[in-house]
Write a protein that holds these residues in place. Structure first.
Motif, PDB file in Angstrom:
ATOM      1  N   TRP A   1      66.035   6.995  81.060  1.00  0.00           N
ATOM      2  CA  TRP A   1      65.665   5.946  80.113  1.00  0.00           C
ATOM      3  C   TRP A   1      66.548   5.930  78.865  1.00  0.00           C
ATOM      4  O   TRP A   1      66.259   5.183  77.921  1.00  0.00           O
ATOM      5  CB  TRP A   1      64.212   6.116  79.695  1.00  0.00           C
ATOM      6  CG  TRP A   1      63.214   6.037  80.800  1.00  0.00           C
ATOM      7  CD1 TRP A   1      62.587   7.067  81.425  1.00  0.00           C
ATOM      8  CD2 TRP A   1      62.718   4.843  81.417  1.00  0.00           C
ATOM      9  NE1 TRP A   1      61.724   6.604  82.387  1.00  0.00           N
ATOM     10  CE2 TRP A   1      61.780   5.241  82.407  1.00  0.00           C
ATOM     11  CE3 TRP A   1      62.972   3.482  81.224  1.00  0.00           C
ATOM     12  CZ2 TRP A   1      61.101   4.321  83.188  1.00  0.00           C
ATOM     13  CZ3 TRP A   1      62.299   2.567  82.014  1.00  0.00           C
ATOM     14  CH2 TRP A   1      61.367   2.988  82.992  1.00  0.00           C
TER      15      TRP A   1
ATOM     16  N   ASP B   1      69.344   4.674  77.982  1.00  0.00           N
ATOM     17  CA  ASP B   1      69.912   3.399  77.549  1.00  0.00           C
ATOM     18  C   ASP B   1      68.839   2.357  77.252  1.00  0.00           C
ATOM     19  O   ASP B   1      69.132   1.325  76.624  1.00  0.00           O
ATOM     20  CB  ASP B   1      70.861   2.853  78.625  1.00  0.00           C
ATOM     21  CG  ASP B   1      72.092   3.727  78.815  1.00  0.00           C
ATOM     22  OD1 ASP B   1      72.562   4.303  77.811  1.00  0.00           O
ATOM     23  OD2 ASP B   1      72.569   3.847  79.958  1.00  0.00           O
ATOM     24  N   HIS B   2      67.624   2.604  77.690  1.00  0.00           N
ATOM     25  CA  HIS B   2      66.535   1.660  77.464  1.00  0.00           C
ATOM     26  C   HIS B   2      65.833   1.899  76.133  1.00  0.00           C
ATOM     27  O   HIS B   2      65.471   0.950  75.434  1.00  0.00           O
ATOM     28  CB  HIS B   2      65.502   1.757  78.593  1.00  0.00           C
ATOM     29  CG  HIS B   2      66.029   1.422  79.949  1.00  0.00           C
ATOM     30  ND1 HIS B   2      66.814   2.297  80.671  1.00  0.00           N
ATOM     31  CD2 HIS B   2      65.893   0.312  80.722  1.00  0.00           C
ATOM     32  CE1 HIS B   2      67.128   1.747  81.830  1.00  0.00           C
ATOM     33  NE2 HIS B   2      66.582   0.543  81.887  1.00  0.00           N
TER      34      HIS B   2
ATOM     35  N   LYS C   1      66.538   0.021  72.975  1.00  0.00           N
ATOM     36  CA  LYS C   1      66.387  -1.429  73.072  1.00  0.00           C
ATOM     37  C   LYS C   1      64.935  -1.897  72.964  1.00  0.00           C
ATOM     38  O   LYS C   1      64.672  -3.104  72.976  1.00  0.00           O
ATOM     39  CB  LYS C   1      66.999  -1.936  74.386  1.00  0.00           C
ATOM     40  CG  LYS C   1      68.510  -1.736  74.474  1.00  0.00           C
ATOM     41  CD  LYS C   1      69.053  -2.265  75.786  1.00  0.00           C
ATOM     42  CE  LYS C   1      70.562  -2.056  75.898  1.00  0.00           C
ATOM     43  NZ  LYS C   1      71.299  -2.896  74.934  1.00  0.00           N
TER      44      LYS C   1
ATOM     45  N   PHE D   1      65.552  -2.224  86.949  1.00  0.00           N
ATOM     46  CA  PHE D   1      65.507  -1.781  85.551  1.00  0.00           C
ATOM     47  C   PHE D   1      66.885  -1.307  85.089  1.00  0.00           C
ATOM     48  O   PHE D   1      67.180  -1.291  83.888  1.00  0.00           O
ATOM     49  CB  PHE D   1      64.479  -0.650  85.378  1.00  0.00           C
ATOM     50  CG  PHE D   1      64.999   0.723  85.682  1.00  0.00           C
ATOM     51  CD1 PHE D   1      65.268   1.611  84.664  1.00  0.00           C
ATOM     52  CD2 PHE D   1      65.242   1.123  86.998  1.00  0.00           C
ATOM     53  CE1 PHE D   1      65.755   2.886  84.936  1.00  0.00           C
ATOM     54  CE2 PHE D   1      65.724   2.383  87.278  1.00  0.00           C
ATOM     55  CZ  PHE D   1      65.985   3.268  86.241  1.00  0.00           C
ATOM     56  N   PHE D   2      67.741  -0.950  86.043  1.00  0.00           N
ATOM     57  CA  PHE D   2      69.095  -0.499  85.736  1.00  0.00           C
ATOM     58  C   PHE D   2      70.131  -1.585  86.031  1.00  0.00           C
ATOM     59  O   PHE D   2      71.069  -1.778  85.266  1.00  0.00           O
ATOM     60  CB  PHE D   2      69.423   0.755  86.547  1.00  0.00           C
ATOM     61  CG  PHE D   2      70.784   1.316  86.274  1.00  0.00           C
ATOM     62  CD1 PHE D   2      71.010   2.110  85.160  1.00  0.00           C
ATOM     63  CD2 PHE D   2      71.844   1.042  87.118  1.00  0.00           C
ATOM     64  CE1 PHE D   2      72.281   2.611  84.897  1.00  0.00           C
ATOM     65  CE2 PHE D   2      73.107   1.541  86.868  1.00  0.00           C
ATOM     66  CZ  PHE D   2      73.326   2.334  85.746  1.00  0.00           C
TER      67      PHE D   2
ATOM     68  N   LEU E   1      69.763  -4.323  83.070  1.00  0.00           N
ATOM     69  CA  LEU E   1      69.055  -3.625  81.997  1.00  0.00           C
ATOM     70  C   LEU E   1      68.690  -4.568  80.857  1.00  0.00           C
ATOM     71  O   LEU E   1      67.551  -4.550  80.367  1.00  0.00           O
ATOM     72  CB  LEU E   1      69.914  -2.455  81.492  1.00  0.00           C
ATOM     73  CG  LEU E   1      69.298  -1.478  80.496  1.00  0.00           C
ATOM     74  CD1 LEU E   1      69.983  -0.112  80.615  1.00  0.00           C
ATOM     75  CD2 LEU E   1      69.412  -1.963  79.059  1.00  0.00           C
ATOM     76  N   ASN E   2      69.615  -5.391  80.412  1.00  0.00           N
ATOM     77  CA  ASN E   2      69.356  -6.258  79.264  1.00  0.00           C
ATOM     78  C   ASN E   2      68.285  -7.299  79.571  1.00  0.00           C
ATOM     79  O   ASN E   2      67.402  -7.557  78.745  1.00  0.00           O
ATOM     80  CB  ASN E   2      70.644  -6.941  78.799  1.00  0.00           C
ATOM     81  CG  ASN E   2      71.612  -5.962  78.148  1.00  0.00           C
ATOM     82  OD1 ASN E   2      71.204  -4.968  77.547  1.00  0.00           O
ATOM     83  ND2 ASN E   2      72.899  -6.237  78.259  1.00  0.00           N
TER      84      ASN E   2
ATOM     85  N   MET F   1      64.913  -5.517  79.670  1.00  0.00           N
ATOM     86  CA  MET F   1      64.380  -5.212  78.347  1.00  0.00           C
ATOM     87  C   MET F   1      63.929  -6.473  77.612  1.00  0.00           C
ATOM     88  O   MET F   1      62.943  -6.439  76.869  1.00  0.00           O
ATOM     89  CB  MET F   1      65.426  -4.459  77.519  1.00  0.00           C
ATOM     90  CG  MET F   1      65.695  -3.038  77.996  1.00  0.00           C
ATOM     91  SD  MET F   1      64.198  -2.020  78.142  1.00  0.00           S
ATOM     92  CE  MET F   1      63.489  -2.194  76.500  1.00  0.00           C
TER      93      MET F   1
END
Length: 259
Positions: free
Chosen positions: A32, A34-35, A38, A244-245, A248-249, A252
């Protein structure tokens, strides 16, 4: 940080309304990284490794997925959190659904990407492949056998170099304890089935499906959405089980809009 009673690794980021992230079967808190930056302000984000994952303690063979429900309750008690939002991916969504059915008073809202309410014959067959791959104790073989189920065809077609580097990383970093933990996790949910129970859930639920997800397909998540009155289902086009990967943007943005 370590919750010593369970030997459980956890991390707390930010302040505000608590939101705890529940890993997929091959994930860890590190997944997580990189999440977390955000997430919108006003939320305390908690990540952790379930036992048999990441930096947490290992379990003995013979447990069921329910053990993670009790571990989650103990972690929330330890952190003095009375009520929490849950975000659970795949295996984590199964833990989340079992948790809300047993402890509804502890849950506010739920976000369930790539969710299922039972293990059908196809998922059971995929789980057997993952167990065979884990018993090879070879990161490259594991990647070749297990990962094509996870990512979408568009992701494979446009990210081959990244995938090959990840294959090499698997070879260099995955250890016997990791493989053994994955094997036990893959055995733990064989009898998971809440199809006849989820209609009781009265929480606000956001389902997120991947257009090309073959493990928890959009059609099945539509059935779950129709069972839970206060739920929403959003489909991410051109994504697989790792939506989710893969996007990703977009992932989120959907979550922050919901929150």
């Amino acid at each position: 940080m370590i919750f010593e009673d369970l030997g459980m690794h956890y991390e707390v980021h930010g302040e505000g309304e608590p939101l705890i992230l529940l890993n997929g079967i091959m994930m860890s808190a590190l997944s997580w990284k990189d999440h977390v930056p955000k997430f919108k302000e006003g939320y305390q984000i908690i990540t952790y490794d379930m036992r048999d994952q990441g930096q947490s303690a290992r379990l003995e063979e013979g447990y069921t997925i329910d053990v993670h429900v009790e571990d989650l309750k103990k972690l929330l008690d330890y952190l003095k959190i009375d009520k929490v939002n849950l975000l659970g991916v795949s295996y984590g969504s199964q833990v989340a659904l079992l948790f809300v059915l047993k402890y509804p008073e502890r849950v506010n809202r739920m976000i369930l990407p790539n969710a299922t309410d039972y293990i059908d014959n196809y998922l059971q067959a995929v789980g057997e492949v993952w167990k065979i791959a884990a018993r090879s104790y070879d990161g490259e073989k594991f990647f070749d056998l297990a990962l094509p189920f996870i990512y979408s065809r568009p992701f494979y077609d446009t990210n081959l170099e990244w995938l090959l580097n990840r294959r090499k990383m698997f070879k260099e970093t995955l250890t016997k304890p990791w493989f053994d933990g994955l094997y036990r996790l893959a055995c733990s949910n064989a009898d998971y089935d809440v199809r006849d129970k989820i209609s009781k859930i009265d929480k606000e639920v956001l389902f997120i499906s991947g257009e090309e997800d073959i493990l928890t397909p959009h059609s099945h998540m539509m059935e779950m959405h129709e069972k839970i009155e206060n739920s929403t289902l959003i489909k991410l086009n051109g994504t697989g089980h790792a939506l989710f990967f893969e996007k990703l943007n977009d992932f989120m943005e959907i979550i922050n809009d919901f929150l």
